[in-house]
Design a protein around this motif. Structure first.
Motif, mmCIF file in Angstrom:
data_model
loop_
_atom_site.group_PDB
_atom_site.id
_atom_site.type_symbol
_atom_site.label_atom_id
_atom_site.label_comp_id
_atom_site.label_asym_id
_atom_site.label_seq_id
_atom_site.Cartn_x
_atom_site.Cartn_y
_atom_site.Cartn_z
ATOM 1 N N ASP A 31 -0.851 28.982 -25.313
ATOM 2 C CA ASP A 31 -1.296 28.286 -26.518
ATOM 3 C C ASP A 31 -0.198 28.226 -27.591
ATOM 4 N N ASP A 79 4.516 34.238 -28.687
ATOM 5 C CA ASP A 79 3.220 33.593 -28.954
ATOM 6 C C ASP A 79 2.421 34.379 -29.996
ATOM 7 N N ASN A 138 2.255 26.300 -29.943
ATOM 8 C CA ASN A 138 2.066 24.982 -30.556
ATOM 9 C C ASN A 138 3.111 23.989 -30.059
#
Length: 134
Positions: free
Chosen positions: A25, A79, A27
Protein backbone atom coordinates in the motif's frame (compact mmCIF):
# COMPACT_ATOMS: atom_id res chain seq x y z
CA UNK A 1 27.16 -18.99 7.61
CA UNK A 2 26.39 -20.61 4.24
CA UNK A 3 27.61 -17.69 2.08
CA UNK A 4 29.45 -14.39 2.37
CA UNK A 5 27.40 -11.28 1.52
CA UNK A 6 30.07 -8.78 2.63
CA UNK A 7 30.63 -5.92 0.23
CA UNK A 8 29.06 -3.27 -1.90
CA UNK A 9 26.40 -4.49 -4.36
CA UNK A 10 24.69 -2.71 -7.28
CA UNK A 11 21.20 -3.65 -8.48
CA UNK A 12 21.23 -5.05 -12.01
CA UNK A 13 17.61 -6.23 -12.28
CA UNK A 14 14.30 -5.57 -10.51
CA UNK A 15 11.26 -7.61 -11.57
CA UNK A 16 7.71 -6.98 -10.29
CA UNK A 17 8.64 -4.23 -7.82
CA UNK A 18 5.47 -2.26 -8.65
CA UNK A 19 3.16 -5.11 -7.55
CA UNK A 20 5.24 -5.63 -4.38
CA UNK A 21 4.86 -1.94 -3.47
CA UNK A 22 1.12 -2.06 -4.22
CA UNK A 23 0.80 -5.02 -1.82
CA UNK A 24 2.44 -2.82 0.84
CA UNK A 25 0.00 0.00 0.00
CA UNK A 26 2.82 2.40 -0.91
CA UNK A 27 1.32 5.56 -2.42
CA UNK A 28 1.51 6.05 -6.17
CA UNK A 29 3.95 9.00 -6.08
CA UNK A 30 6.48 7.05 -3.99
CA UNK A 31 6.02 3.98 -6.24
CA UNK A 32 6.84 6.02 -9.34
CA UNK A 33 10.03 7.37 -7.76
CA UNK A 34 11.06 4.01 -6.28
CA UNK A 35 10.66 2.25 -9.64
CA UNK A 36 13.26 4.60 -11.15
CA UNK A 37 15.88 3.93 -8.48
CA UNK A 38 18.81 1.53 -8.81
CA UNK A 39 19.78 0.90 -5.18
CA UNK A 40 23.11 -0.24 -3.85
CA UNK A 41 23.47 -2.56 -0.86
CA UNK A 42 26.37 -2.13 1.53
CA UNK A 43 26.53 -5.32 3.61
CA UNK A 44 28.68 -6.04 6.64
CA UNK A 45 28.44 -9.62 7.86
CA UNK A 46 30.26 -10.64 11.04
CA UNK A 47 29.12 -14.11 12.07
CA UNK A 48 25.45 -13.87 13.08
CA UNK A 49 25.51 -10.05 13.15
CA UNK A 50 24.54 -8.53 9.80
CA UNK A 51 24.08 -4.91 8.74
CA UNK A 52 22.38 -4.30 5.39
CA UNK A 53 22.29 -0.71 4.17
CA UNK A 54 20.09 -0.06 1.13
CA UNK A 55 21.30 3.15 -0.46
CA UNK A 56 19.54 5.30 -3.07
CA UNK A 57 19.50 8.94 -4.15
CA UNK A 58 15.96 9.21 -2.67
CA UNK A 59 15.98 7.34 0.67
CA UNK A 60 18.28 5.00 2.54
CA UNK A 61 17.26 2.10 4.77
CA UNK A 62 19.46 0.39 7.37
CA UNK A 63 18.79 -3.04 8.80
CA UNK A 64 20.96 -4.18 11.74
CA UNK A 65 20.16 -7.63 13.13
CA UNK A 66 21.37 -10.90 14.62
CA UNK A 67 20.41 -14.10 12.82
CA UNK A 68 17.88 -16.08 14.86
CA UNK A 69 16.84 -13.22 17.17
CA UNK A 70 13.39 -11.64 16.73
CA UNK A 71 13.31 -7.84 16.82
CA UNK A 72 10.89 -5.00 16.18
CA UNK A 73 11.63 -3.55 12.75
CA UNK A 74 10.65 0.06 12.05
CA UNK A 75 10.01 0.33 8.32
CA UNK A 76 9.83 4.12 8.31
CA UNK A 77 10.80 5.27 4.87
CA UNK A 78 9.66 2.01 3.29
CA UNK A 79 5.93 1.70 4.06
CA UNK A 80 5.94 3.37 7.50
CA UNK A 81 4.89 0.24 9.40
CA UNK A 82 6.42 -1.70 12.26
CA UNK A 83 6.63 -5.47 12.36
CA UNK A 84 8.24 -8.25 14.33
CA UNK A 85 11.08 -9.63 12.23
CA UNK A 86 13.05 -12.87 12.43
CA UNK A 87 15.87 -13.80 10.05
CA UNK A 88 17.34 -17.30 9.89
CA UNK A 89 19.64 -19.37 7.72
CA UNK A 90 17.78 -22.04 5.74
CA UNK A 91 20.56 -24.13 4.20
CA UNK A 92 22.18 -21.72 1.71
CA UNK A 93 19.54 -18.98 1.99
CA UNK A 94 18.99 -16.13 4.45
CA UNK A 95 15.22 -16.01 5.09
CA UNK A 96 13.34 -13.12 6.72
CA UNK A 97 9.79 -13.35 8.12
CA UNK A 98 8.09 -10.03 8.97
CA UNK A 99 4.96 -10.40 11.11
CA UNK A 100 2.60 -7.44 11.06
CA UNK A 101 -0.21 -5.85 9.07
CA UNK A 102 0.75 -7.35 5.68
CA UNK A 103 0.25 -11.10 5.31
CA UNK A 104 3.12 -13.20 3.94
CA UNK A 105 5.68 -10.40 4.23
CA UNK A 106 9.39 -11.17 4.15
CA UNK A 107 12.40 -11.71 1.95
CA UNK A 108 15.09 -14.23 1.01
CA UNK A 109 18.73 -13.62 0.03
CA UNK A 110 20.94 -16.19 -1.70
CA UNK A 111 23.95 -16.36 -4.02
CA UNK A 112 24.16 -17.73 -7.55
CA UNK A 113 27.72 -17.48 -8.81
CA UNK A 114 28.79 -13.85 -8.30
CA UNK A 115 25.20 -12.58 -8.09
CA UNK A 116 23.35 -11.71 -4.87
CA UNK A 117 19.65 -12.51 -5.27
CA UNK A 118 16.81 -10.99 -3.26
CA UNK A 119 13.19 -12.14 -3.35
CA UNK A 120 10.76 -9.72 -1.66
CA UNK A 121 7.31 -11.03 -0.66
CA UNK A 122 4.16 -9.28 0.58
CA UNK A 123 0.46 -10.04 0.29
CA UNK A 124 0.96 -12.61 -2.47
CA UNK A 125 3.20 -10.34 -4.59
CA UNK A 126 6.77 -11.44 -5.31
CA UNK A 127 9.57 -9.16 -6.49
CA UNK A 128 12.92 -10.56 -7.65
CA UNK A 129 16.05 -8.42 -7.57
CA UNK A 130 19.64 -9.25 -8.54
CA UNK A 131 22.77 -7.41 -7.35
CA UNK A 132 26.39 -7.64 -8.46
CA UNK A 133 29.58 -6.08 -7.15
CA UNK A 134 30.47 -3.06 -9.31
Amino acid sequence: MPFDMNGYWKMVSNDNFEDYMKALDVNVAIRKIANLLKPYKDIVQDGDHIIIKTLTTFKNYNMDFYVGKEFEEDLKGVDDRKCMTTINWDDDKLVCVQKGEVEGRGWTHWMEGNELHLELRAGGAVCKQVFMKP
